[in-house]
Scaffold this motif. Structure first.
Motif: not given
Length: 343
Positions: A230-233, A237-240, A263-265, A270-272
């Motif tokens: 969750k922390i990695l996610e 996601v915050n890099r977008q 990475t997200l895939r 990736l849906d986030k």
């Protein structure tokens, strides 16, 4: 920023031209021409454009790549075997006084194998034993890998390339996998992402290398539990911004649509992201005069950013692009070919 039209035929032409001629500023990459070839062919495959090459042309490329393979000989020791990056330096193997300059590079070996798989080769002409011995010789006691035997730097990039080579050749028996997993875990930072080495700043490229490596080993859950996931996610996601940045407070760059997107895939998140914003950013960095993609609007297209832009667009299911294997960065079509020749 509005989404512009995606014109795959222009990008196919860009890649096709890149096989024959590149601008003068690309001369600095002469010793690693294999890298350019990798990005061109993977990109063409994502565009379903390999049919632009005749069978004779494909065979000539395969022959050129095999010509870069270093096998054990009087002047080439086992621990230096694998693939070199260019014919510019391959001839040095015939000169004993230049022996120290004649060695493989594990990134070039990874790319060579991906090229051969993508072009449908069966890998039967590989000296697999020598390649695997060459990879094993690059492993350091801490579990990391050097890029090459003499003076090579070591970090997660070469961990990934080494593990990908072992995965493709279906043999990791010569390396210490446990030490490698331990090294990767030491590169994990408090923010949930990975630096290139322990104690270094988290980065999108090194985070991809860590997550893809663990995925290839089928050991992701051994290092990343649900809380860490969750922390990695959240970090990824915050890099977008619209596209993705490689680390906080940096401008977005088209290549991170792949590094962060893959990475997200792999971790199933990736849906986030906002896929439409990412598509807008990447497509707005296409050059519709020459074809190809650049890192941002102030740059010119190059094969790397063009390939990784297309891979990033494939991840978000852009119409007209072939699906990719996010852990190997080759198409699913090529991955299926690999599975066939592994059995």
């Amino acid at each position: 920023m509005h989404q512009v039209e995606f014109k795959p035929e222009q990008h196919k032409k860009y890649f096709r031209r890149s096989l024959d001629i590149l601008p003068s500023e690309s001369a600095m990459f002469d010793c690693s021409r294999l890298t350019i070839l990798y990005f061109v062919l993977i990109g063409l495959d994502v565009l379903d454009g390999l049919d632009l090459l005749t069978e004779e042309h494909k065979r000539s490329i395969i022959e050129w790549v095999y010509g870069l393979q270093l096998v054990p000989s009087e002047n080439v020791l086992d621990h230096k075997c694998g693939f070199m990056g260019s014919t510019t330096v391959i001839h040095l193997k015939n000169y004993p006084s230049c022996e120290k300059y004649c060695e493989s590079n594990v990134a070039m070996t990874y790319m060579a194998l991906c090229i051969l798989i993508t072009l449908g080769d069966d890998l039967s002409r590989l000296n697999k034993t020598a390649i695997l011995q060459g990879v094993a010789a690059l492993q350091k006691p801490d579990g990391s890998f050097k890029s090459n035997y003499e003076y090579g730097e070591s970090d997660l990039r070469f961990v990934y390339c080494s593990l990908a080579v072992c995965f493709i050749l279906n043999d990791s028996s010569l390396i210490n996998v446990n030490n490698t997993i331990h090294f990767i875990s030491k590169c994990l930072n408090y923010d949930g992402a990975f630096g290139q080495n322990p104690g270094t700043e988290s980065h999108g490229g090194s985070t991809y290398c860590a997550i893809a490596s663990l995925s290839l080993l089928n050991k992701l859950n051994d290092v990343i539990n649900s809380k860490k996931l969750k922390i990695l996610e959240r970090w990824a996601v915050n890099r977008q911004i619209n596209g993705f940045q490689g680390r906080p407070n940096k401008d977005p760059d088209t290549c991170y649509s792949f590094w962060i997107g893959a990475t997200l895939r792999i971790i199933g998140s990736l849906d986030k992201i906002n896929k439409e914003k990412n598509k807008d950013f990447v497509l707005n960095n296409a050059n519709f005069l020459t074809g190809g993609f650049s890192k941002d609007m102030d740059s010119i297209p190059d094969p790397m950013h063009t390939c990784l832009s297309l891979c990033g667009l494939s991840l978000v299911e852009m119409e007209g692009l072939s699906p990719i294997n996010p852990a190997l960065n080759i198409t699913e079509r090529a991955t299926n070919h690999l599975k066939q020749i592994q059995h």
